[in-house]
Enzyme design. Structure first.
Site, mmCIF file in Angstrom:
data_model
loop_
_atom_site.group_PDB
_atom_site.id
_atom_site.type_symbol
_atom_site.label_atom_id
_atom_site.label_comp_id
_atom_site.label_asym_id
_atom_site.label_seq_id
_atom_site.Cartn_x
_atom_site.Cartn_y
_atom_site.Cartn_z
ATOM 1 N N SER A 196 0.830 -1.204 0.000
ATOM 2 C CA SER A 196 0.000 0.000 0.000
ATOM 3 C C SER A 196 0.861 1.249 0.000
ATOM 4 C CB SER A 196 -0.908 0.028 1.231
ATOM 5 O OG SER A 196 -0.146 0.295 2.405
ATOM 6 N N ASP A 197 0.329 2.318 -0.598
ATOM 7 C CA ASP A 197 0.907 3.625 -0.309
ATOM 8 C C ASP A 197 0.668 3.888 1.171
ATOM 9 O OD1 ASP A 197 2.097 6.098 -0.543
ATOM 10 O OD2 ASP A 197 0.975 6.674 -2.322
ATOM 11 N N TRP A 198 1.431 4.819 1.724
ATOM 12 C CA TRP A 198 1.453 5.019 3.172
ATOM 13 C C TRP A 198 0.102 5.590 3.653
ATOM 14 C CZ3 TRP A 198 5.053 2.601 1.256
ATOM 15 C CH2 TRP A 198 6.254 2.294 1.889
ATOM 16 N N GLY A 199 -0.675 4.729 4.318
ATOM 17 C CA GLY A 199 -1.979 5.141 4.814
ATOM 18 C C GLY A 199 -3.088 5.056 3.780
ATOM 19 N N ALA A 200 -2.889 4.284 2.717
ATOM 20 C CA ALA A 200 -3.879 4.209 1.631
ATOM 21 C C ALA A 200 -4.894 3.092 1.819
ATOM 22 C CB ALA A 200 -3.167 4.033 0.293
#
Length: 701
Positions: free
Chosen positions: A215-219
């Site tokens: 995942s992208d960070w916090g996605a």
């Protein structure tokens, strides 16, 4: 492995973890010899780390139209990541420049899918050739910063396959080990639990992808089971960070496995996909331990955290790419006779021994604030790279004013005005033999909603910052040999370009730490410019056919109604002639094209022609191959399908062969869900830009 060991690999250790060395990492399994896997920004060089190289941005390497330099840059990335003990290079960025104001477009390779795909392919090959994992990002249709944490990109299947997904296919063909899913939703569903993208029967696996999805960070959003079962192998940074995240942590994934909502087979598949690249690239043997601390930035407190991975070769490469990506847009060169090539008195290249008074104008010529913040969210000096997680190290940056001063020495008197004060700039330039005007435009990541000079990620408009256009006009009014250098993250308004006193315009992009030496090389003829625009420069945003959605009541739905028509494709369809077209770039020499032939070999066609250097300077031409499909195919008027770098001495020539494979001549057929070659007559167009076509032929199939 125990379940807890598996979970430690699938879940990042947390954004707020004080022991975290990298921007993202996992929990080590010491008994099996598996270290914490280190993920590190960014796509233009290591960020938050000392003693590293600040390379030119992705958009610059695209402007080289050189596979050689694309791969070399990737290899250099890999060498520095490996030297620092970072396992995963968080790049390349493959986000298509749907709109020229898009905040992070400079991290990637422009609006054309073919050029983006080739740059992505070569980057991955280079990075992974030295045993470092590459992570292609951001899947998918992640094309603006405003509302990025939840807008939905609504894209039809053919446009998805031929435009936005095509570069990912090329990185998969290069063997990319991981793919990062994006913040935005795609066709209404969060990208990181979108089964159509990352699931067992989704795009990636249908394309033969064998690696893992991170995942992208916090996605991440919704439940652990929904994310895991729909294809998300790893969550980073591992905890909730306001915008999202924390889906797998706090025992959420553990409970889902224990209660059967995530099958044991699926958690095993997740860990296998994550660890397989670690073994495949040899990271299990003699890989350097992580020897930096991204949270401390300088590795203070321990000498073993100060490993210097800079090399002379990397510095030279950064300088070469910066020079090779400089695009000469205008050159009103006048000479005196007496030598075969003449001696330049106005325009480019500048004859050092004939110029006695120089003005250097614009704050873009000076050293920027090196103590800005960790995301480089400032624009108060020369613009070498954008801001955000895609930024890089400015530690060794050499600004243009220093490089010009060093190069000219005592041969000329330099008067400088290192601000954008219009009156002071004109005063410095008046009557000088030459005036160099440095101007810029910047953009970056939305991040924590920070404004940089009133711009929030995406640019507000296509104007130069700090009244740069007015500065150019004021200087040109008082100096008849004004040379403009534009540092920018994409197209900018150049309504001033035809001014008769502007004798040279160089679009230098975001050239990295060697910005000063590289522009001196170009200005004074030590490097013959060979860059080509990886986008078009038009006179208005309307000419691009898309828009950034700034204002919305809640997360907007962005409908990609332009379909395949971006940049030069859209302009062709509307008969819009840009100021400077895609693929355009002048040289200090001239090139002639001749002898086009097209020969079939199985399902492919070899397109062969000759390029000759007909001028007085050694240089490199970047011939481009465009294909015009049969009308019934429903394709744009022409699309890029090949390019080459041809380096020639004066009077020399070279035979160039470019290959059109079956996919190059196909369209995505939605009913059959595969590429199908069109029937009819294709026009084969070879030229120096998208509008400067020198040779034509045809293929009938």
């Amino acid at each position: 492995m125990t379940l807890d060991e598996k979970l430690g690999i699938a879940i990042g250790t947390g954004q707020l973890n004080s022991n975290r060395r990298c921007v993202g990492d996992t929990t080590a399994v010491a008994r099996l010899g598996i270290p914490s896997i280190c993920f590190q920004d960014g796509p233009a060089g290591l960020r938050l780390v000392k003693n590293v190289t600040g390379f030119p941005a992705g958009l610059n390497v695209a402007a080289t139209f050189s596979r050689r330099l694309m791969r070399a840059r990737g290899k250099a990335f890999g060498e520095e990541w490996r030297g620092k003990g970072a396992h995963v290079f968080l790049g390349p960025s493959l986000d298509i420049m749907r709109n020229p104001k898009a905040g992070r477009a400079w991290e990637a390779f422009g609006p054309d899918p073919y050029l983006t795909g080739e740059a992505g392919y070569e980057t991955v090959i280079g990075v992974q050739s030295v045993g470092v994992q590459a992570c292609a990002k951001h899947l998918i249709a992640n094309n603006q910063e405003h509302w990025r944490y939840g807008y939905t990109s609504n894209v039809d299947d053919r446009t998805l396959q031929e435009l936005y997904y095509y570069p990912f296919i090329r990185t998969i063909e290069a063997g990319v080990t991981s793919v990062m899913c994006a913040y935005n939703r795609f066709n209404g569903t969060s990208s990181c639990h979108n089964a159509n993208l990352i699931g067992p029967n989704g795009l990636l696996q249908k394309s033969g992808f064998k690696g893992y999805v991170v995942s992208d960070w916090g996605a991440t959003h919704d439940s652990a089971a929904e994310n895991a079962n729909n294809g998300l192998d790893m969550e980073q940074p591992g905890d909730y960070i306001v915008i999202g995240g924390g889906v797998y942590s706090s025992n959420n994934l553990k409970n889902a496995v224990n209660n059967g909502s995530v099958p044991q087979a699926r958690i095993n598949e997740m860990i296998t996909r994550i660890l397989a690249p670690w073994y495949q690239l040899g990271q299990d043997k003699d890989y350097p331990p992580t020897n930096f601390d991204a949270q401390k930035r300088d590795g203070s407190g321990s000498k073993n955290l100060r490993v210097n991975v800079r090399t002379n070769e990397h510095t030279a490469l950064a300088r070469e790419i910066a020079s090779a990506s400089a695009v000469l847009l205008k050159n009103s060169r006048s000479t005196t006779t007496g030598t075969p090539s003449g001696i330049t008195t106005r325009g480019l290249p500048v004859a050092k021994d004939r110029i006695k008074t120089i003005a250097v104008v614009g704050q873009d010529a000076k050293l920027p604030n090196l103590n800005c913040n960790e995301l480089n969210e400032c624009n108060d000096g020369t613009m070498s790279v954008g801001w955000g997680s895609g930024s890089n190290s400015l530690e060794f940056l050499i600004p243009p004013i220093d490089a010009i001063t060093s190069f000219t020495g005592s041969s000329a008197t330099i008067t400088s005005s290192l601000s954008n004060d219009l009156d002071e700039g004109a005063k410095a330039a008046k009557g000088k033999d030459v005036a160099y005007v440095f101007v810029n435009a910047m953009s970056g990541e939305l991040g924590s909603y920070t404004f940089v000079v009133g711009n929030q990620g995406d640019r507000n408009d296509l104007d130069l910052w700090w009244k740069g256009g007015s500065l150019v006009e004021r200087v040109a009014a008082v100096c008849n040999n004004t040379i403009v250098v534009v540092h920018s993250v994409g197209p900018v308004n150049m309504s001033w370009s035809a001014h008769p006193n502007i004798t040279g315009i160089i679009y230098a992009g975001a050239p990295g730490e060697q910005t000063g030496p590289s522009i001196v090389d170009v200005i004074y003829g030590n490097y013959n410019p060979a860059g080509k625009l990886p986008f078009s420069i038009a006179d208005s945003e309307d000419a691009y056919g898309t828009a950034i959605v700034y204002n919305s009541l809640g997360f907007p739905e962005i409908n990609y109604t332009e379909k395949l028509l971006l940049d030069y494709r859209y302009m062709d369809s509307k008969n819009i002639k840009p100021r400077f077209e895609f693929g355009f770039g002048l040289s200090y020499t001239t090139f002639a094209y001749s002898g086009l032939s097209v020969q079939q070999s199985g399902s492919s066609y070899a397109v062969t022609f000759t390029v000759a250097n007909t001028g007085a300077f050694a240089g490199a031409e970047k011939p481009q191959l465009y294909l015009a499909y049969p009308a019934a195919a429903g394709e744009p008027k022409k699309v890029l399908r090949g390019f080459e770098e041809v380096i020639l001495q004066p009077g020399a020539s070279s035979t160039v062969t470019l290959t059109l494979n079956e996919r190059d001549m196909s369209v995505w057929d939605v009913p059959s869900q595969k590429y199908v070659r069109s029937s009819g007559t294709f026009n084969v167009l070879v030229g120096a830009s998208s509008l400067d076509i020198r040779l034509q032929s045809s293929i009938t199939v």
